[in-house]
Design a protein around this motif. Structure first.
Motif, PDB file in Angstrom:
ATOM      1  N   ALA A 283       7.146  72.767  30.145  1.00 49.40           N
ATOM      2  CA  ALA A 283       5.693  72.830  30.164  1.00 49.40           C
ATOM      3  C   ALA A 283       5.246  72.628  31.604  1.00 49.40           C
ATOM      4  O   ALA A 283       5.852  71.851  32.349  1.00 49.40           O
ATOM      5  CB  ALA A 283       5.097  71.756  29.269  1.00 49.40           C
ATOM      6  N   VAL A 284       4.204  73.346  32.015  1.00 52.75           N
ATOM      7  CA  VAL A 284       3.683  73.268  33.379  1.00 52.75           C
ATOM      8  C   VAL A 284       2.192  72.967  33.300  1.00 52.75           C
ATOM      9  O   VAL A 284       1.435  73.706  32.659  1.00 52.75           O
ATOM     10  CB  VAL A 284       3.925  74.577  34.151  1.00 52.75           C
ATOM     11  N   ILE A 285       1.793  71.879  33.967  1.00 51.86           N
ATOM     12  CA  ILE A 285       0.406  71.419  33.926  1.00 51.86           C
ATOM     13  C   ILE A 285      -0.136  71.386  35.357  1.00 51.86           C
ATOM     14  O   ILE A 285       0.429  70.712  36.226  1.00 51.86           O
ATOM     15  CB  ILE A 285       0.299  70.015  33.305  1.00 51.86           C
ATOM     16  N   GLU A 286      -1.213  72.109  35.594  1.00 51.78           N
ATOM     17  CA  GLU A 286      -1.851  72.093  36.910  1.00 51.78           C
ATOM     18  C   GLU A 286      -2.837  70.929  36.985  1.00 51.78           C
ATOM     19  O   GLU A 286      -3.671  70.749  36.101  1.00 51.78           O
ATOM     20  CB  GLU A 286      -2.581  73.412  37.164  1.00 51.78           C
ATOM     21  N   VAL A 287      -2.723  70.141  38.050  1.00 48.57           N
ATOM     22  CA  VAL A 287      -3.608  68.993  38.252  1.00 48.57           C
ATOM     23  C   VAL A 287      -4.093  68.991  39.702  1.00 48.57           C
ATOM     24  O   VAL A 287      -3.441  69.561  40.580  1.00 48.57           O
ATOM     25  CB  VAL A 287      -2.894  67.663  37.935  1.00 48.57           C
ATOM     26  N   PRO A 288      -5.217  68.339  39.997  1.00 51.51           N
ATOM     27  CA  PRO A 288      -5.692  68.289  41.381  1.00 51.51           C
ATOM     28  C   PRO A 288      -4.810  67.444  42.281  1.00 51.51           C
ATOM     29  O   PRO A 288      -4.626  67.745  43.462  1.00 51.51           O
ATOM     30  CB  PRO A 288      -7.097  67.677  41.257  1.00 51.51           C
TER      31      PRO A 288
ATOM     32  N   ARG B 291       6.101  67.475  40.286  1.00 48.85           N
ATOM     33  CA  ARG B 291       6.770  66.300  39.722  1.00 48.85           C
ATOM     34  C   ARG B 291       7.270  66.688  38.331  1.00 48.85           C
ATOM     35  O   ARG B 291       6.578  67.402  37.594  1.00 48.85           O
ATOM     36  CB  ARG B 291       5.818  65.112  39.612  1.00 48.85           C
ATOM     37  N   THR B 292       8.455  66.201  37.968  1.00 45.93           N
ATOM     38  CA  THR B 292       9.061  66.619  36.704  1.00 45.93           C
ATOM     39  C   THR B 292       9.523  65.431  35.876  1.00 45.93           C
ATOM     40  O   THR B 292      10.209  64.541  36.369  1.00 45.93           O
ATOM     41  CB  THR B 292      10.263  67.542  36.949  1.00 45.93           C
ATOM     42  N   TYR B 293       9.140  65.449  34.602  1.00 46.23           N
ATOM     43  CA  TYR B 293       9.654  64.534  33.581  1.00 46.23           C
ATOM     44  C   TYR B 293      10.723  65.306  32.820  1.00 46.23           C
ATOM     45  O   TYR B 293      10.438  66.336  32.215  1.00 46.23           O
ATOM     46  CB  TYR B 293       8.522  64.106  32.644  1.00 46.23           C
ATOM     47  N   GLU B 294      11.962  64.818  32.854  1.00 47.01           N
ATOM     48  CA  GLU B 294      13.069  65.546  32.241  1.00 47.01           C
ATOM     49  C   GLU B 294      13.489  64.926  30.916  1.00 47.01           C
ATOM     50  O   GLU B 294      13.742  63.718  30.838  1.00 47.01           O
ATOM     51  CB  GLU B 294      14.275  65.584  33.186  1.00 47.01           C
ATOM     52  N   ARG B 295      13.550  65.757  29.893  1.00 46.21           N
ATOM     53  CA  ARG B 295      14.114  65.309  28.627  1.00 46.21           C
ATOM     54  C   ARG B 295      15.602  65.037  28.865  1.00 46.21           C
ATOM     55  O   ARG B 295      16.246  65.657  29.722  1.00 46.21           O
ATOM     56  CB  ARG B 295      13.912  66.355  27.526  1.00 46.21           C
ATOM     57  N   GLY B 296      16.158  64.122  28.123  1.00 44.49           N
ATOM     58  CA  GLY B 296      17.558  63.743  28.347  1.00 44.49           C
ATOM     59  C   GLY B 296      17.668  62.618  29.353  1.00 44.49           C
ATOM     60  O   GLY B 296      18.451  61.702  29.176  1.00 44.49           O
TER      61      GLY B 296
ATOM     62  N   ALA C 119       3.802  58.435  30.996  1.00 46.27           N
ATOM     63  CA  ALA C 119       3.041  58.482  29.745  1.00 46.27           C
ATOM     64  C   ALA C 119       2.742  59.905  29.327  1.00 46.27           C
ATOM     65  O   ALA C 119       2.953  60.297  28.166  1.00 46.27           O
ATOM     66  CB  ALA C 119       1.747  57.684  29.906  1.00 46.27           C
ATOM     67  N   LEU C 120       2.238  60.725  30.264  1.00 44.37           N
ATOM     68  CA  LEU C 120       1.901  62.104  29.929  1.00 44.37           C
ATOM     69  C   LEU C 120       3.150  62.903  29.595  1.00 44.37           C
ATOM     70  O   LEU C 120       3.176  63.673  28.623  1.00 44.37           O
ATOM     71  CB  LEU C 120       1.157  62.754  31.095  1.00 44.37           C
ATOM     72  N   GLY C 121       4.196  62.719  30.387  1.00 46.05           N
ATOM     73  CA  GLY C 121       5.428  63.465  30.149  1.00 46.05           C
ATOM     74  C   GLY C 121       6.013  63.181  28.784  1.00 46.05           C
ATOM     75  O   GLY C 121       6.438  64.092  28.064  1.00 46.05           O
TER      76      GLY C 121
ATOM     77  N   ASN D 228      10.767  69.828  28.741  1.00 45.24           N
ATOM     78  CA  ASN D 228      10.577  69.166  30.028  1.00 45.24           C
ATOM     79  C   ASN D 228       9.115  69.365  30.432  1.00 45.24           C
ATOM     80  O   ASN D 228       8.461  70.315  29.990  1.00 45.24           O
ATOM     81  CB  ASN D 228      11.501  69.773  31.078  1.00 45.24           C
ATOM     82  N   VAL D 229       8.607  68.496  31.293  1.00 44.87           N
ATOM     83  CA  VAL D 229       7.190  68.533  31.641  1.00 44.87           C
ATOM     84  C   VAL D 229       7.037  68.473  33.158  1.00 44.87           C
ATOM     85  O   VAL D 229       7.597  67.594  33.820  1.00 44.87           O
ATOM     86  CB  VAL D 229       6.426  67.359  30.993  1.00 44.87           C
ATOM     87  N   ASN D 230       6.267  69.421  33.707  1.00 39.73           N
ATOM     88  CA  ASN D 230       6.063  69.507  35.151  1.00 39.73           C
ATOM     89  C   ASN D 230       4.587  69.424  35.497  1.00 39.73           C
ATOM     90  O   ASN D 230       3.755  70.105  34.881  1.00 39.73           O
ATOM     91  CB  ASN D 230       6.605  70.844  35.682  1.00 39.73           C
TER      92      ASN D 230
END
Length: 275
Positions: free
Chosen positions: A150-155, A196-201, A164-166, A181-183
């Motif tokens: 997942a890719v989330i654009e933030v300021p 920045r990346t939150y990795e599953r596993g 928490a978000l990841g 995974n969450v970026n």
């Protein structure tokens, strides 16, 4: 079991234990538990993942890639670069090589400590979907670049509680049962976008994620018409470059380029995974 030779390598801050397992030195242990115990920081070698290099009948070698918790992952871009350089330095493969992964056959080119690896063609691309989280609604893009992202654009990427978000996105029902995974990506002046990346596993933030950078680059191409190559600045401070061919919404010839550094060699004693 005798001590097991290994290398510790880093791809843009994503660190890995790599073992030449062509002779089956790891086969006498329960591999997922062995990986989870060995990847513990302070109690053992410590790493974001572990890679076993094994024989292949059709290309230069095959790998088995494990996350730090012992789970299997289909692909890892930073790990692939490290595996390629390991294989080249140990005479397992030439500088231009191919190896088997669960995501298919990957090609790689080693030039010093810089390695370029071909990535899987992306699939399941969804741009700007809104999902509900406990703290409110969020809009994100998601796709599979060998593993789901997942890719989330933030300021401002630094202003977000990625843990928490990841975790909330990683375990959301939209991505069940495997999770994602969450970026986070954010513009930084005239320079490369930050990621920045939150990795599953791993279940937390890592300093870099090659498949995540690839996913982010393709989202930037679709959302902002960014041409190839796209460079992103990782949490570890390294720059990773993503090359691709784009035709409308479709991509091909995706490649990830960046460093793959040897940190040290060692011998892992049984005490490193039995306690």
């Amino acid at each position: 079991m005798n001590p097991i030779p290994f290398w510790k390598m880093s791809g843009s801050g994503n660190d890995f234990i790599i073992i030449d397992n062509r002779a089956g030195v790891v086969e006498t242990v329960e591999v997922p538990r062995f990986v989870a115990m060995t990847c513990r920081r302070r109690m053992s070698v410590g790493a974001d993942g572990l890679i076993l290099i094994e024989p292949s009948r059709r290309v230069d070698f095959q790998w088995r890639f494990f996350n730090a918790d012992g789970s299997v992952a289909e692909m890892c871009g930073n790990g692939a670069r490290c595996a390629a350089r390991f294989a080249h330095l140990n005479g397992i493969a030439p500088a231009d090589m191919a190896f088997e992964t669960l995501a298919g056959v990957i090609t790689a080119r080693v030039r010093g400590d810089q390695v370029r690896v071909g990535m899987s063609d992306p699939r399941d691309i969804v741009i700007q979907e809104t999902i509900d989280l406990p703290d409110g609604r969020i809009t994100l893009s998601h796709l599979n670049t060998g593993v789901p992202h997942a890719v989330i654009e933030v300021p401002d990427a630094d202003a977000v509680d990625l843990g928490a978000l990841g975790s909330a996105v990683r375990y959301h029902s939209r991505f069940a049962p495997a999770g994602t995974n969450v970026n986070l990506i954010a513009p930084v002046g005239e320079g490369p976008w930050a990621i920045r990346t939150y990795e599953r596993g791993v279940e937390g933030e890592t300093l870099a994620c090659g498949t995540g950078v690839s996913a982010a680059a393709l989202v930037l191409a679709l959302r902002h018409d960014h041409p190839s190559p796209v460079t992103l600045a990782t949490r570890g401070g390294s720059l990773l470059k993503v090359h691709f061919q784009r035709t409308g919404q479709d991509f091909s010839d995706v490649a990830l380029e960046g460093d793959a550094r040897v940190i040290y060699e060692g011998r892992l004693w049984p005490e490193g995974w039995r306690y």
